[in-house]
Each structure stands twice: as structure tokens, then as C-alpha cells.
Design an enzyme around this catalytic site. Sequence first.
Site, mmCIF file in Angstrom:
data_model
loop_
_atom_site.group_PDB
_atom_site.id
_atom_site.type_symbol
_atom_site.label_atom_id
_atom_site.label_comp_id
_atom_site.label_asym_id
_atom_site.label_seq_id
_atom_site.Cartn_x
_atom_site.Cartn_y
_atom_site.Cartn_z
ATOM 1 N N TYR A 1 0.780 -1.233 0.000
ATOM 2 C CA TYR A 1 0.000 0.000 0.000
ATOM 3 C C TYR A 1 0.812 1.283 0.000
ATOM 4 C CZ TYR A 1 -4.187 -2.715 0.703
ATOM 5 O OH TYR A 1 -5.222 -3.593 0.533
ATOM 6 N N LEU A 2 2.051 1.207 0.444
ATOM 7 C CA LEU A 2 2.817 2.443 0.584
ATOM 8 C C LEU A 2 3.713 2.652 -0.622
ATOM 9 C CD1 LEU A 2 3.722 2.019 4.327
ATOM 10 C CD2 LEU A 2 1.812 3.281 3.309
#
Length: 609
Positions: free
Chosen positions: A567-568
Site C-alpha cells: 500500500y505504501l
Amino acid sequence: MLKHVLSLAAWSPCPSHAQIPPASLQRFLTFNAMRIHAACRNAKTWKIRWEEEQHANGVKWQQLEHRGPYFAPPYERLPRGVSFYYNGKPMRLSPATEEIATFYAKMLDHDYTRKAIFKKNFFCDWTEQMTSEERKKIKQLDKCDFREIHDYFVERQEAQKALPKEEKQKLKKEAERIQEEYGYCTIDGHREKIGNFKTEPPGLFRGRGDHPKMGRVKKRIMPEDVIINCSKGSKIPKPPPGHKWKEVRCDNSVTWLASWTENINGAIKYIMLNPSSKLKGEKDWQKYEIARCLKGVVGKIRAQYRADWKSKEMKKRQRSVALYFIDKLALRAGNEKEEGETADTVGCCSLRVEHLRLHPRMGGKENVVEFDFLGKDCIRYYNLVPVEKQVFKNLQLFMENKGPGDDLFDRLSTSTLNKHLQDLMEGLTAKVFRTYNASITLQEQLDALTNEDDNVSAKLLSYNRANRAVAILCNHQRATPKTFEKSMQNLQAKINVKRDQLCDAKLELKKAKADSRCKRDVKSKAALEKKQKHVEKLEEQLEKLVLQATDKEENKQIALGTSKLNYLDPRISVAWCKRFCVPIEKIFNKTQREKFAWAIDMADEDFVF
DNA sequence: AGAATGACTTGCTCCAAGGGAG
DNA sequence: CTCCCTTGGAGCAAGTCATTCT
């Protein structure tokens, strides 16, 4: 400059370049191709570039060659002395029946074998595989005794562990050989690591949570089950002797090398490339570019769904509230699931009335929604969220005249939601909000928490805290590690020892100071400096330990890995490392650096998500 | 339209390798 | 050097979402 020239040469289709560059160079070149790609963004939108460059006709590759999957070793019969007992009497089983019995025997210590559904499913599937004589005899699972088989495997595992060094070396060598032979493929002239090159071994299916199919027998995958995908001109992998592939095809619009259908859910399993590969890296990069696009329009989208809270159309109201949850709480889309086929879990669109409670007033706050449901992997989502008055009213409306088991959003499905999102922004789907909110949160938290004057350990704590904020947002949890309390105590003990040492060192320093003042010679001065250094070193070590303990405690039930990996936007982390002089190795381990090679190569210190 | 299928991403758990402390 | 603990990474289940089928 030279970099660019090199990369273009290496990526030209000229066959003379089709040999394998050393891994590091290859990586370097690979991602430079993307850097050039990135530079094109200004001239044309990235979206148009993809379509032109690589996604024309959905083509993912021109050439693909590999060795096919590595199959699980065949079943080895139990030694004569190890027996299965039925009704207290030893019984020699047929090979197929015995193999399935060993699956169960191996799990005897596990909680699974205490669950009724697990036992029932296992016994049902096992019986099916038995010979008719066996089936006549073996009627009840409680009369089956697998203990001896179980103990045999425990012993064998222990023997394995206790193997002499050379034997272990030999095994390691062999594993490396297999990895070398089956673990890589050639794609468009580049040698790339494969993610999972082994077929899944047979065994008992273990679902998560209350899975209705737990305990069912997962069949052995044979070459006859496997579809091979490779390019026309390439060497087609040889099936194991005496076997044939189910099919050999050449479909360059997909990324998998081999596939088979699994017998529990009828799902297709794939052999695909490792995350370090160019193909996966580009895909990852694209994902974050879409999320960055959302950044530009999210204000507008938010304004719109807020306006839709008052829409006359029920459909629109439901959609706007669902989207609000997806955006604010980072909920997953929540596809419908076939009842009875999987554990009962939900996401946003599949929320039921029973999963929310409305509290007009709670803990000094107004319009509080209490969420309590099982999400993906049966992880509980529990949250108390104060919401806008209008949302609260809408929820009351949606829940009117419904039973606990009814859908909250009865006029909404993930596909209509995603269609709507597609109209708002090309490439936008529900899960983009999760990616966007995760990445933007990391960036904001890093900005807020990092202190330039801190030392590296303190900066790392800040980084982990920012990462943690994201993991909490996304509800990424883990079971508290079994050894948590113990290792926490160990750490605390270490801290105490360090404190004592520091105390002593300070005392000695004082003495040395006095000594030096009185003697005023070179020797005592040197001694003083040495003591001074020692104290400083201990102080630093102590601080590091204390920070470590804080980090550990805060991380007790939170899993950082998933958000970090999925997600990052890694460019945020790369930029942060550069800006605050933190070595990238402190943030990303080797595997992560390989996966994020594109970002490490691409992002400089002023990258902004 | 909506169910089924297929491809690909996301997610957690477990366990052994290996690295640091003693 | 051994022991113990942490961590990396394998493993595979379970999601998402687009496309195809009916």
C-alpha cells in the site's frame, strides 16, 4: 547520461543483446527504461503512454521460456514398523488411503483436528479414496488411531534437524540446484526470478476462520493437470518422464507461466514472476501512479459524494455513503460471496445490518457508528466512528424495516460502484482509495513525526510510527507473537543492565575528572577522554534500546508488512531516507529493495506522492 | 443483467536460517 | 562456539475487478 544510453541499448530488441546481464546491472537497466518512461509523462499522459508502449492488444511479453513447475515429491510409504490402528488393532492401508491418513496424522497436535467440520470433511473425503474393503472396515473417525504415525513424523523432523553439518550442506546445495534450474525464466531476453515455481503439495485444506470446507483433501497436482504458457519459438518445458501436460499454450496477454485448477474451490492457481521482476515492478509502479491521480481529483469526488447523501435516488444515497466509508475508513469493496462456500466475511458493499450499531450519543460524541464485522481472512474490524449527521440519518434509513441478516446497501454492488468510479476517473476502483489513503497517510505522518535533529534510531521510530498509523487505518493485524512477553522482558532486562553500566561509567568518569584535575598530566587526561567516550557510547546504546522497546510494545498486535509491501508508495520512503540521511537498508530489507528497485532508482529526495 | 470465470493482488501464519549475545 | 531469538520468506488462502458467458 551514460545510464540512459546503456539502458536503451539493452532494451533494444536486437537478439545479440538477449544474453543475461549480471543481476545488478540488469536491474539497473530495467528500471532506467521506466525512468525514461516517467520522463515522458509531461509530454503525454502516462495513461496514454502505457497503452501505446506495452499494453497494445494486452500484450505483456514477446518471448517467454521456462522449465515448467517443480512437482512435489511422490508419496513415500511408511516403514513397516509404523502402523495405523483401527479399533485398537493395527491395519495396513493401501497407499492412497495411507497417504491421506498421514496428512491427518501430521496435524494431530493442531486445533483443527478438534473441530467437528474439519473432522467430518476429512473423513468424508478420506472414505472416498479408500478401497472398498477399507471402506467396509473404517466406519468412524473416533476409532482411528494416528498417534504412531504422528510420532513417526515428529521423530523424523527432529532427526532432520539434528543432521550433521555436511548432510545439511548437501541438502542446501540440492535446494539451490532446484532453484537454479526451475526458479528462473527468460522473458524478453532477460532472466527473471519466478515467484512460486513449485506446485502445491497434497494435504488437507485449512481455511481461515469458520471455513465450511476445512479438512477436505487437496489432491496431488500431476503434469496432466498443468497448463504451460510459453512463447512459440521457445524450448517447451519437458513434463516429467511418462507424463504429459494438460495443454501447452502461447498467450502473451497474460503473465503466468503455468496454471492448474485446484480441487477444493475449483479456483485456478498460477505460477508467476517474483515481485523483483520488471513485469511486476511496472505493474506496481502503475498502481501508485493511479493512486496519485486520485490525489488530484479526490477533493471533487468527496464534494460529490457528500452532495449525493441527500439524493432523491436511493441507489445514489447508498453509493455515496458506501464510498464515504471506503474513503474515510479504508474499507475493502466487499464482493458478494457464495454462501456456504467460504467463511462468512464482508467488506463495504456486503455489510449487513447486524454489523453496525448506531449511537446518537456515545462517550460525549454525537452520531457514532459502531462497526463490528469479520473482514478478509476473518480479521475482526471493530471501530467507533463519529460521522456526519447526514450519514447517520441515511444509515437509519437504510436499516429501517430490515432484519439483522439483511444487506445494509441493498441497492448497491461492487460492480455498479466501480462503474461509477470509472466514470469519475479513468482507472479508479474501490481499492485505489485504500492505496491512496495509505500512501498519503504515510507521507503526512512522516512529515509530522520526523525530527531532523534526531539520530537514526529515533528517526526509525518515527518511520515505524508513520507505518503503524497506516497499518491501523487498514486494520492490518497480527496475532501477538507467542514469545512476545518473554522477549519484551528480555529487552527490559537488557535496558536495566545498560542503565547500571551507565551509572558505573558515570561514576568512573567523575573519578577520572578529579584525578585529571589533580594530576594535570597527559596520561590522566587521556584516561578522562576515554571515560567520557565510554559514557557517551553507553548513553547512545541505552537510548537505542529504549526506542526499540517502545517500538516493540506499540507493535504488539499490528502487522506492518502488508502495508509496506502493498500500500505504501515506496518512493515516499526512498525520498524520506534521502532527505533525512537514513540508509535505505534500515527501512527495506534485501527482498524489499529488490521489489522496490524501480522506486529506489527513480525517486530523489524531493519526491512527493 | 447478473452469474461465472480468469487473472492478478493482498494477507496472514508458520518455520527454519542465520545473526548476535554470552 | 553454542544457544536463542528474530526475521525473512515460503506458502497458500482470500480478496478485487475485468471480461466472458448466458
